[in-house]
Scaffold this motif. Structure first.
Motif, PDB file in Angstrom:
ATOM      1  N   VAL A  64       0.816  -1.206   0.000  1.00  0.00           N
ATOM      2  CA  VAL A  64       0.000   0.000   0.000  1.00  0.00           C
ATOM      3  C   VAL A  64       0.854   1.261   0.000  1.00  0.00           C
ATOM      4  CG1 VAL A  64      -0.198  -0.067   2.527  1.00  0.00           C
ATOM      5  CG2 VAL A  64      -1.871   1.214   1.194  1.00  0.00           C
ATOM      6  N   PHE A  75       0.692   3.979  -3.016  1.00  0.00           N
ATOM      7  CA  PHE A  75       0.316   5.365  -2.707  1.00  0.00           C
ATOM      8  C   PHE A  75       1.410   6.333  -3.141  1.00  0.00           C
ATOM      9  CE2 PHE A  75       0.449   8.950   0.342  1.00  0.00           C
ATOM     10  CZ  PHE A  75      -0.731   9.572  -0.021  1.00  0.00           C
ATOM     11  N   GLN A 130      -7.223  -3.252   5.854  1.00  0.00           N
ATOM     12  CA  GLN A 130      -6.534  -2.138   5.208  1.00  0.00           C
ATOM     13  C   GLN A 130      -7.489  -1.376   4.287  1.00  0.00           C
ATOM     14  OE1 GLN A 130      -2.683  -2.887   3.012  1.00  0.00           O
ATOM     15  NE2 GLN A 130      -3.967  -2.417   1.251  1.00  0.00           N
ATOM     16  N   ILE A 152      -8.793   2.601   4.823  1.00  0.00           N
ATOM     17  CA  ILE A 152      -8.584   3.620   3.792  1.00  0.00           C
ATOM     18  C   ILE A 152      -9.922   4.193   3.336  1.00  0.00           C
ATOM     19  CG2 ILE A 152      -7.779   4.026   1.437  1.00  0.00           C
ATOM     20  CD1 ILE A 152      -5.600   1.966   1.912  1.00  0.00           C
ATOM     21  N   VAL A 160     -10.928   8.239   3.797  1.00  0.00           N
ATOM     22  CA  VAL A 160     -11.244   9.088   2.649  1.00  0.00           C
ATOM     23  C   VAL A 160     -12.689   9.585   2.718  1.00  0.00           C
ATOM     24  CG1 VAL A 160     -11.483   9.138   0.135  1.00  0.00           C
ATOM     25  CG2 VAL A 160      -9.534   7.975   1.171  1.00  0.00           C
ATOM     26  N   CYS A 175      -4.217  13.308  -3.275  1.00  0.00           N
ATOM     27  CA  CYS A 175      -3.821  12.318  -2.251  1.00  0.00           C
ATOM     28  C   CYS A 175      -4.957  11.345  -1.971  1.00  0.00           C
ATOM     29  CB  CYS A 175      -3.405  13.024  -0.962  1.00  0.00           C
ATOM     30  SG  CYS A 175      -1.823  13.890  -1.048  1.00  0.00           S
ATOM     31  N   MET A 176      -6.183  11.873  -1.832  1.00  0.00           N
ATOM     32  CA  MET A 176      -7.331  11.012  -1.567  1.00  0.00           C
ATOM     33  C   MET A 176      -7.631  10.117  -2.766  1.00  0.00           C
ATOM     34  SD  MET A 176     -10.014  13.235   0.728  1.00  0.00           S
ATOM     35  CE  MET A 176     -10.147  14.627  -0.391  1.00  0.00           C
ATOM     36  N   LEU A 201      -5.193   7.282  -2.558  1.00  0.00           N
ATOM     37  CA  LEU A 201      -5.616   6.354  -1.505  1.00  0.00           C
ATOM     38  C   LEU A 201      -6.819   5.526  -1.939  1.00  0.00           C
ATOM     39  CD1 LEU A 201      -5.292   8.509   1.751  1.00  0.00           C
ATOM     40  CD2 LEU A 201      -4.032   6.415   1.217  1.00  0.00           C
ATOM     41  N   THR A 202      -7.762   6.156  -2.630  1.00  0.00           N
ATOM     42  CA  THR A 202      -8.938   5.433  -3.103  1.00  0.00           C
ATOM     43  C   THR A 202      -8.555   4.345  -4.094  1.00  0.00           C
ATOM     44  OG1 THR A 202     -10.290   7.424  -2.822  1.00  0.00           O
ATOM     45  CG2 THR A 202     -11.183   5.695  -4.223  1.00  0.00           C
ATOM     46  N   VAL A 233      -5.663   2.821  -4.213  1.00  0.00           N
ATOM     47  CA  VAL A 233      -5.001   1.772  -3.433  1.00  0.00           C
ATOM     48  C   VAL A 233      -6.034   0.861  -2.783  1.00  0.00           C
ATOM     49  CG1 VAL A 233      -3.585   1.340  -1.393  1.00  0.00           C
ATOM     50  CG2 VAL A 233      -2.893   3.088  -3.032  1.00  0.00           C
ATOM     51  N   ALA A 234      -7.109   1.466  -2.260  1.00  0.00           N
ATOM     52  CA  ALA A 234      -8.155   0.666  -1.620  1.00  0.00           C
ATOM     53  C   ALA A 234      -8.852  -0.252  -2.613  1.00  0.00           C
ATOM     54  CB  ALA A 234      -9.176   1.594  -0.960  1.00  0.00           C
TER      55      ALA A 234
END
Length: 284
Positions: free
Chosen positions: A69, A73, A140, A144, A148, A185-186, A189-190, A192-193
């Motif tokens: 992750v 990211f 995880q 995340i 978010v 950034c979000m 992260l999204t 990655v999720a």
């Protein structure tokens, strides 16, 4: 002959299906919420770029022995920052810059993957493996998605103004540049999720299709968010169940379900437009 109750409950008797459904549901909700902002902001290609650019970070994270992750990211964020830097320092348009950056990073990831012996199967990273999600990977994804979603809820009004009218947002004193990079950034992260659910290639569909579907049917952002989440959640759950019974890849099945809902919404929208003028026409 199985009843509808058996059809719905039999998959839930398996632990891997419980994890898959929970992971797919969490992923679909956060992707649907973010999808609305991507559509309104015109960042659909940015979502595509970052989703492909995470691949080299995944490979490098594996080589470094750290959670994937962090690599994903970092790689996605680097793609977003590099795109902004190049755009500000040359005359090339943003869409061209994104095409160069994400295709180069994706190619680098493929080269690294082909040269490194890993326990990760390439198809799982490219297309997801939600049925093989472990407890730690599910946790995880849930964390995340929750982070978010909470960030968007807390700054909803500011983000709405930033997406609709960034000039007005700057005039009233909002830190536009901060919100710009916070959204990036979000977004990273999204993505990655969503990797565990649908993988690098298909995550862009989960980030665009729900928002586009809701945009056709709604006039306000609040309704758009509700429709987007509902559509995405329906597709995630139905796609996971269908893939279980037909023994198909879950990620593509979820995306296909979203596409079918989009086509249905498009048909309803076109039908509504064709009927409305007739209703307003004067009688002979």
């Amino acid at each position: 002959m199985m009843s509808w109750f058996d059809v719905l409950t039999e998959p839930l008797s398996f632990d891997f299906m419980q994890r898959a459904l929970l992971t797919a549901a969490a992923t679909s909700i956060v992707c649907a919420i973010f999808s609305c902002f991507l559509v309104l902001k015109g960042w659909s290609l940015m979502g595509d770029a970052i989703s492909h650019a995470v691949l080299p970070g995944v490979v490098l994270a594996y080589l470094a022995g750290i959670p994937l992750v962090f690599g994903a990211f970092g790689s996605g964020l680097f793609c977003a920052v590099a795109t902004g830097f190049i755009k500000e320092h040359c005359r090339i348009k943003e869409d061209s810059v994104m095409g160069i950056v994400f295709s180069g990073m994706f190619a680098a990831g493929l080269v690294l993957f082909s040269r490194v012996n890993t326990e990760q199967h390439l198809s799982h990273i490219l297309f997801g493996n939600v049925l093989g999600v472990t407890d730690s990977e599910m946790l995880q994804t849930l964390i995340i998605a929750a982070v978010v979603t909470l960030a968007i809820i807390l700054k909803f009004k500011d983000l709405m103004l930033f997406c609709f009218d960034p000039v007005q947002a700057k005039v009233i004193g909002l830190p536009v540049r901060v919100y710009h990079y916070a959204l990036l950034c979000m977004l990273a992260l999204t993505i990655v999720a969503a990797l565990q659910a649908v993988g690098v290639v298909l995550v862009v569909a989960m980030l665009i299709t729900p928002g586009i579907t809701a945009f056709m049917l709604c006039k306000t952002l609040s309704k758009m968010l509700m429709v987007s989440v509902t559509v995405s959640l329906m597709a995630a759950i139905s796609g996971t169940f269908i893939s279980f019974y037909i023994d198909a890849a879950t990620g593509p099945t979820i995306v296909l379900a979203q596409a079918m809902i989009f086509l249905l919404a498009l048909s309803v929208n076109l039908l509504h437009k064709s009927i409305k003028p007739r209703q307003g026409a004067p009688n002979a």
